[in-house]
Design a protein around this motif. Structure first.
Motif, PDB file in Angstrom:
ATOM      1  N   UNK A 158       0.826  -1.203   0.000  1.00  0.00           N
ATOM      2  CA  UNK A 158       0.000   0.000   0.000  1.00  0.00           C
ATOM      3  C   UNK A 158       0.860   1.253   0.000  1.00  0.00           C
ATOM      4  N   UNK A 159       2.083   1.145   0.498  1.00  0.00           N
ATOM      5  CA  UNK A 159       2.988   2.299   0.507  1.00  0.00           C
ATOM      6  C   UNK A 159       3.530   2.612  -0.888  1.00  0.00           C
ATOM      7  N   UNK A 160       3.401   1.648  -1.810  1.00  0.00           N
ATOM      8  CA  UNK A 160       3.859   1.881  -3.179  1.00  0.00           C
ATOM      9  C   UNK A 160       2.881   2.736  -3.959  1.00  0.00           C
ATOM     10  N   UNK A 161       1.708   2.953  -3.434  1.00  0.00           N
ATOM     11  CA  UNK A 161       0.670   3.684  -4.171  1.00  0.00           C
ATOM     12  C   UNK A 161       0.966   5.174  -4.135  1.00  0.00           C
ATOM     13  N   UNK A 162       1.866   5.615  -4.989  1.00  0.00           N
ATOM     14  CA  UNK A 162       2.152   7.034  -5.133  1.00  0.00           C
ATOM     15  C   UNK A 162       2.417   7.328  -6.594  1.00  0.00           C
ATOM     16  N   UNK A 163       2.335   8.581  -7.007  1.00  0.00           N
ATOM     17  CA  UNK A 163       2.458   8.897  -8.443  1.00  0.00           C
ATOM     18  C   UNK A 163       3.790   8.519  -9.059  1.00  0.00           C
ATOM     19  N   UNK A 164       4.820   8.376  -8.235  1.00  0.00           N
ATOM     20  CA  UNK A 164       6.142   8.099  -8.784  1.00  0.00           C
ATOM     21  C   UNK A 164       6.271   6.637  -9.181  1.00  0.00           C
ATOM     22  N   UNK A 165       5.798   5.717  -8.313  1.00  0.00           N
ATOM     23  CA  UNK A 165       6.041   4.301  -8.535  1.00  0.00           C
ATOM     24  C   UNK A 165       4.885   3.593  -9.235  1.00  0.00           C
ATOM     25  N   UNK A 166       3.656   3.899  -8.855  1.00  0.00           N
ATOM     26  CA  UNK A 166       2.516   3.164  -9.394  1.00  0.00           C
ATOM     27  C   UNK A 166       1.409   4.129  -9.795  1.00  0.00           C
ATOM     28  N   UNK A 167       0.562   3.657 -10.715  1.00  0.00           N
ATOM     29  CA  UNK A 167      -0.609   4.444 -11.091  1.00  0.00           C
ATOM     30  C   UNK A 167      -1.686   4.364 -10.015  1.00  0.00           C
ATOM     31  N   UNK A 168      -1.977   3.136  -9.576  1.00  0.00           N
ATOM     32  CA  UNK A 168      -3.044   2.981  -8.583  1.00  0.00           C
ATOM     33  C   UNK A 168      -2.944   1.613  -7.931  1.00  0.00           C
ATOM     34  N   UNK A 169      -3.337   1.547  -6.649  1.00  0.00           N
ATOM     35  CA  UNK A 169      -3.472   0.295  -5.924  1.00  0.00           C
ATOM     36  C   UNK A 169      -4.884   0.250  -5.353  1.00  0.00           C
ATOM     37  N   UNK A 170      -5.621  -0.783  -5.701  1.00  0.00           N
ATOM     38  CA  UNK A 170      -6.990  -0.937  -5.221  1.00  0.00           C
ATOM     39  C   UNK A 170      -7.027  -2.039  -4.170  1.00  0.00           C
ATOM     40  N   UNK A 171      -7.817  -1.836  -3.118  1.00  0.00           N
ATOM     41  CA  UNK A 171      -7.966  -2.813  -2.037  1.00  0.00           C
ATOM     42  C   UNK A 171      -9.428  -3.234  -1.969  1.00  0.00           C
ATOM     43  N   UNK A 172      -9.676  -4.556  -2.045  1.00  0.00           N
ATOM     44  CA  UNK A 172     -11.046  -5.064  -2.026  1.00  0.00           C
ATOM     45  C   UNK A 172     -11.145  -6.236  -1.058  1.00  0.00           C
ATOM     46  N   UNK A 173     -12.214  -6.248  -0.303  1.00  0.00           N
ATOM     47  CA  UNK A 173     -12.418  -7.274   0.727  1.00  0.00           C
ATOM     48  C   UNK A 173     -13.314  -8.393   0.184  1.00  0.00           C
ATOM     49  N   UNK A 174     -12.901  -9.634   0.453  1.00  0.00           N
ATOM     50  CA  UNK A 174     -13.694 -10.799   0.073  1.00  0.00           C
ATOM     51  C   UNK A 174     -14.537 -11.224   1.275  1.00  0.00           C
ATOM     52  N   UNK A 175     -15.854 -11.066   1.142  1.00  0.00           N
ATOM     53  CA  UNK A 175     -16.753 -11.357   2.267  1.00  0.00           C
ATOM     54  C   UNK A 175     -17.563 -12.605   1.995  1.00  0.00           C
ATOM     55  N   UNK A 176     -17.844 -13.333   3.038  1.00  0.00           N
ATOM     56  CA  UNK A 176     -18.712 -14.497   2.941  1.00  0.00           C
ATOM     57  C   UNK A 176     -18.152 -15.548   1.997  1.00  0.00           C
ATOM     58  N   UNK A 177     -19.050 -16.143   1.191  1.00  0.00           N
ATOM     59  CA  UNK A 177     -18.655 -17.183   0.244  1.00  0.00           C
ATOM     60  C   UNK A 177     -18.940 -16.806  -1.199  1.00  0.00           C
ATOM     61  N   UNK A 178     -19.378 -15.565  -1.419  1.00  0.00           N
ATOM     62  CA  UNK A 178     -19.684 -15.115  -2.776  1.00  0.00           C
ATOM     63  C   UNK A 178     -18.851 -13.873  -3.074  1.00  0.00           C
ATOM     64  N   UNK A 179     -17.823 -14.068  -3.920  1.00  0.00           N
ATOM     65  CA  UNK A 179     -16.907 -12.973  -4.236  1.00  0.00           C
ATOM     66  C   UNK A 179     -17.138 -12.424  -5.642  1.00  0.00           C
ATOM     67  N   UNK A 180     -18.170 -12.885  -6.320  1.00  0.00           N
ATOM     68  CA  UNK A 180     -18.354 -12.528  -7.720  1.00  0.00           C
ATOM     69  C   UNK A 180     -18.534 -11.027  -7.911  1.00  0.00           C
ATOM     70  N   UNK A 181     -19.310 -10.412  -7.063  1.00  0.00           N
ATOM     71  CA  UNK A 181     -19.566  -8.980  -7.226  1.00  0.00           C
ATOM     72  C   UNK A 181     -18.269  -8.172  -7.084  1.00  0.00           C
ATOM     73  N   UNK A 182     -17.463  -8.550  -6.103  1.00  0.00           N
ATOM     74  CA  UNK A 182     -16.186  -7.848  -5.904  1.00  0.00           C
ATOM     75  C   UNK A 182     -15.277  -8.050  -7.125  1.00  0.00           C
ATOM     76  N   UNK A 183     -15.230  -9.268  -7.635  1.00  0.00           N
ATOM     77  CA  UNK A 183     -14.360  -9.571  -8.769  1.00  0.00           C
ATOM     78  C   UNK A 183     -14.849  -8.887 -10.038  1.00  0.00           C
ATOM     79  N   UNK A 184     -16.157  -8.814 -10.240  1.00  0.00           N
ATOM     80  CA  UNK A 184     -16.706  -8.143 -11.422  1.00  0.00           C
ATOM     81  C   UNK A 184     -16.394  -6.654 -11.386  1.00  0.00           C
ATOM     82  N   UNK A 185     -16.507  -6.040 -10.218  1.00  0.00           N
ATOM     83  CA  UNK A 185     -16.172  -4.618 -10.094  1.00  0.00           C
ATOM     84  C   UNK A 185     -14.700  -4.368 -10.424  1.00  0.00           C
ATOM     85  N   UNK A 187     -12.907  -6.182 -12.437  1.00  0.00           N
ATOM     86  CA  UNK A 187     -12.762  -6.382 -13.875  1.00  0.00           C
ATOM     87  C   UNK A 187     -13.218  -5.154 -14.643  1.00  0.00           C
ATOM     88  N   UNK A 188     -14.365  -4.581 -14.265  1.00  0.00           N
ATOM     89  CA  UNK A 188     -14.892  -3.402 -14.946  1.00  0.00           C
ATOM     90  C   UNK A 188     -13.993  -2.183 -14.724  1.00  0.00           C
TER      91      UNK A 188
END
Length: 906
Positions: A158-185, A187-188
């Protein structure tokens, strides 16, 4: 009653002195862990006592069971639960001073705890994952973490997320037993790179749902933190083109791992392979090994058997050896199934050895290692058989666009009616056939003469590019140049051929040799040096001849005592000797003294080398007719007024001139376009080159092909640019990885070069002209003749040295003989030598009035130093003489002074 107590005490002693007890804390459904503990305990001579926790969060149940095992006398616990359960178990073990070994990552970890954690520490994961992300050059990625985890293993990312080293770092939480919605977001949002931090039992669920939403195809990359990734069956993901990387703690080459797996299979009834064993099962073995090693050290230190204590939690008892055992466990270094077991002062395993493993179509491949906190990537070569064994391209049929541009594609000449792919042959036809053999697919050809370009007015593509974008074809293989414009619309494979733009022109007519071509054998520099050397050598020969005594000869041999001596080395004679040697005619002049002979020998060697080199090259200069090109580069072609030039009207060559920022190229394009010098295809251009005064810009590979079949054509100058040919395919094609891999292998084995030699130099009239020789002879410059000059210079230096020594010796003898100073005699000798005039030298002797001629001749003829003493004393040592000079009555000193004063040189 006393007897019963004694028997009870004896029985308890027997129990305590048996194999030590080791406790295990596992959930009730974790059967594999309990079997692993029993197998490992038996191997290291322990007795396993297991606590079964019925459900997660059963804190009171854990506390009661830990205290119960403490009363039974255990030397420590192995905890396989994690989370809050570990926290309560550690609190009890701290009070009892019993070691506790944890087998999995715990987000509730505190540095105040005295436990030992065999699972790699978060610090190790942070360093390894961060280096992998940098190695893969990820500009953006998404961190997927399971709910309940604190992301402590990826916090450095997460410390790499700065304009010099990376464009963007996204953090997403996997909840329960259905991760499809998180994964589709994700992907989009356009993310294709993922770092996944989840527990081992969630791995299969994450992989399956990622595949279902289309995140397991070519272009997607994953780094999994769980070391159990490659213990799963990943066959269904091998052929989708996904790049999947993970870690492995075990060494699959360790014999101990195979033995342990066999023992575990025997106890459990399983038939698993060592590479499918869960990390937790292996860590249990290493935990028991740590206990056994530390216990043996404590026994050796105490010099006696260590007995476990029956401890009561209510009375806050502690085991006297517990802290010592913990210290040995933290400080000792041993090698287990998960390699080196090294802990820091807080019981964390920071120095870990990981295998970096990657999923490929051929299976799991170890591509590097993490050791000593350093990442080393050493990607293994995947054999052809493994790749071709089964890929996503196998048993499929693809449509391939080709062009009938020689030598990349031809319509096959045959008296029979051919159909399908048999109608075509050529370089790219053979190339796609070899790729298909490796990857196991079939193909159908379709001819498309237009390679494709983007129309700025209609905003549409054309030709091959359009068909690939609309998925009317799968691949395009021909002399398909990789350009920035085309790459914006389609993808290309790795280049299979590199080239550039050259100039094709006809060979000029042969020009006869010039009138003074015989002078061209040597460069001007060599001629200048030869004239200079001959002049300098003439002066040296005169000087050396004048200071060498043997060169002064009696002109009248019949007179024994001549008044004068002559020298043959005049300027005219020296020059004649030099010129006669050069012309190989010799001369009547022959040196007598040693020094002139050495210099003359060096000069003869020099002339031998010079003459041999000249004669050997002269014939070629007099007979060879040279090609005189009207231009040698593109700038001279542009400045030439009588030569027209052009290129193919549709293609990357014309586009190069059109888009160039070079003003010369821009003007050339405007001239080509305005005067209609562009040609519809290369064949028309080649015909114009042969029949008219026309120069054609072509790609270098096409020029090579043409000049192998048109012997009167040649390439002029170097290449104007650098470009490559590649196989075109649609954007995001899942087959690009496999095509690239096959092309690289064909390059490494030399197959592509063999195909090029076949179609350029053998098939369809190739090799007709043979290898063209450059008939223009190269002049011999100073770098060719330097050695001869050096030999001459060394010979002259040696001759000068010897003649100087000879002169000095003669000067010394005369100074002794006539009782004069050495300096005086030397000056007189040099005055005469450096005049460079006159070839007559008078003999130095006193006048007759001072003595008889016979006595003087007697003295003059004695050249040996040993006779000089007798001259000084005025006595003759010659016993054959019967008369003496009148001058003997005078002192020798006065006579010498008189001689010295009267000597003069004419």
């Amino acid at each position: 009653m006393i007897v019963k107590l004694l028997l009870l005490f004896a029985c308890s002693r027997c129990v305590l002195t048996g194999p030590p007890n080791i406790g295990g804390i596992f959930y009730a459904d974790d059967i594999d862990s309990k079997i692993a503990l029993e197998v490992s305990a038996e191997k290291f001579n322990f007795t396993a006592l297991t606590i079964e926790v019925s459900r997660r969060g059963a804190i009171l149940e854990i506390s009661e069971n830990v205290c119960q095992l403490a009363e039974e006398g255990v030397i420590g616990f192995i905890d396989g639960t994690g989370g809050r359960a570990t926290e309560h178990a550690q609190a009890i073990c701290d009070g009892l001073e019993l070691p506790l070994i944890v087998l999995q990552h715990n987000d509730l970890y505190s540095r105040n705890w005295s436990l030992i954690n065999l699972y790699p520490s978060p610090l190790a994961f942070n360093m390894a994952v961060q280096e992998l992300v940098k190695k893969y050059n990820w500009n953006n990625f998404t961190v997927l973490y399971e709910r309940g985890h604190s992301m402590v293993k990826v916090q450095d990312l997460l410390k790499l997320s700065n304009p010099i080293e990376l464009d963007a770092v996204s953090v997403r939480e996997l909840r329960g037993d259905n991760y499809r919605e998180v994964l589709i977001n994700a992907k989009h949002s356009g993310y294709t790179n993922f770092v996944v931090d989840c527990s081992s039992n969630k791995l299969e669920l994450v992989l399956r749902q990622a595949q279902q939403v289309g995140l397991m195809a070519d272009g997607h990359s994953y780094i999994f933190l769980s070391p159990d990734l490659f213990s799963l069956d990943l066959t269904r993901y091998r052929y989708g083109g996904v790049n999947m990387t993970g870690f492995r703690l075990m060494d699959l080459g360790d014999v101990m791992l195979y033995n342990y797996t066999a023992q575990f299979n025997e106890a459990s009834g399983y038939a698993i392979e060592p590479d499918n064993v869960k990390t937790k099962i292996v860590l249990i073995h290493d935990a028991v090994m740590v206990f056994a090693n530390a216990l043996s050290k404590v026994r050796y230190l105490r010099r006696r058997e260590i007995e476990p204590a029956q401890l009561n939690c209510e009375y806050y008892q502690s085991w006297v050896y517990g802290s010592t055992l913990i210290d040995f466990m933290k400080t000792d270094k041993i090698n287990g199934l998960t390699r080196s077991l090294i802990f820091d002062g807080f019981g964390q395993r920071t120095d870990v050895f990981f295998d970096i493993v990657e999923l490929t179509p051929a299976g799991n491949q170890t591509i590097g290692k993490w050791e000593n906190n350093k990442l080393e990537i050493s990607r293994q070569f995947v054999s052809n058989a493994e790749i071709a064994e089964e890929t996503i391209m196998r048993n499929k049929t693809f449509k391939v666009l080709i062009s009938t541009t020689p030598p990349y594609g031809y319509v096959k000449e045959s008296p029979l009616q051919l159909e399908g792919n048999d109608r075509y042959e050529g370089f790219t036809i053979d190339l796609i056939d070899k790729i298909a053999d490796k990857l196991g697919f079939s193909y159908e050809f379709e001819v498309e003469p237009d390679y494709g370009s983007f129309n700025q007015d209609t905003k549409k593509w054309s030709g091959m590019v359009l068909k690939l974008r609309e998925e009317k074809a799968d691949f395009a293989i021909c002399d398909f140049t990789i350009t920035a414009e085309r790459q914006s619309g389609i993808d290309f494979s790795t280049p299979f051929m590199s080239l550039g733009i050259g100039i094709l022109y006809k060979e000029p007519s042969k020009q006869p040799p010039e009138m003074f071509s015989f002078m061209a054998v040597f460069s001007k520099e060599v001629w200048y040096y030869m004239v200079l050397v001959q002049s300098a050598l003439g002066v040296i020969m005169i000087f050396v001849g004048r200071i060498s005594h043997k060169e002064w000869q009696n002109p009248v041999p019949c007179i024994e005592q001549p008044e004068e001596l002559t020298n043959q080395f005049s300027f005219a004679n020296s020059v004649w000797l030099i010129i006669g040697s050069v012309m190989q005619q010799g001369s009547e002049i022959a040196p007598i003294a040693l020094a002139p002979r050495i210099i003359t020998s060096a000069w003869w060697f020099f002339t031998m080398v010079i003459v041999a080199s000249y004669v050997g090259t002269l014939v070629a200069f007099l007979t060879v007719e040279k090609n005189v090109l009207p231009f040698s580069n593109v700038v001279e072609l542009y400045e030439h007024k009588s030569i027209s030039y052009g290129a193919k009207s549709k293609g990357s060559t014309k586009q190069f001139f059109k888009d160039s920022t070079n003003p010369v190229y821009q003007k050339m394009y405007q001239k080509m376009y305005s005067k209609e010098w562009l040609v519809p295809d290369n064949d028309v251009g080649v015909d114009l080159v042969e029949k008219t005064n026309y120069a054609l810009f072509m790609e270098s590979t096409s020029i090579e092909y043409t000049i192998e079949r048109h012997c009167d054509l040649l390439q002029v100058g170097g290449l104007l640019d650098s470009k490559s040919y590649g196989i075109g395919m649609k954007k995001g094609s899942p087959y690009r990885f496999f095509i690239n891999d096959a092309l690289i292998q064909l390059k490494e084995t030399g197959e592509i070069q063999k195909l090029k030699d076949l179609w350029w130099k053998e098939k369809r009239g190739g090799g007709k002209c043979g290898k063209k020789q450059d008939q223009e002879q190269k002049q011999l410059g100073m770098k060719n003749m330097l050695g001869a000059f050096v030999v001459l210079g060394v010979g002259c230096c040696i001759g000068l040295l010897i003649s100087t020594l000879d002169m000095l010796w003669g000067v010394f003898k005369r100074s002794v003989k006539y009782n004069t100073t050495f300096k005086y005699e030397l000056i007189e000798e040099l005055k005469f030598a450096l005049k460079f005039s006159g070839d007559i030298k008078p003999v130095k002797r006193p006048q007759r009035a001072l003595g008889s001629a016979e006595a003087l001749a007697e003295q003059e003829g004695k050249d040996e130093v040993k006779s000089l003493k007798s001259i000084r004393s005025g006595r003759s040592t010659d016993t054959h003489r019967t008369h003496h000079s009148h001058s003997s009555r005078h002192s020798s000193s006065g006579l010498s002074v008189a001689f010295a004063r009267r000597r003069e040189y004419t």
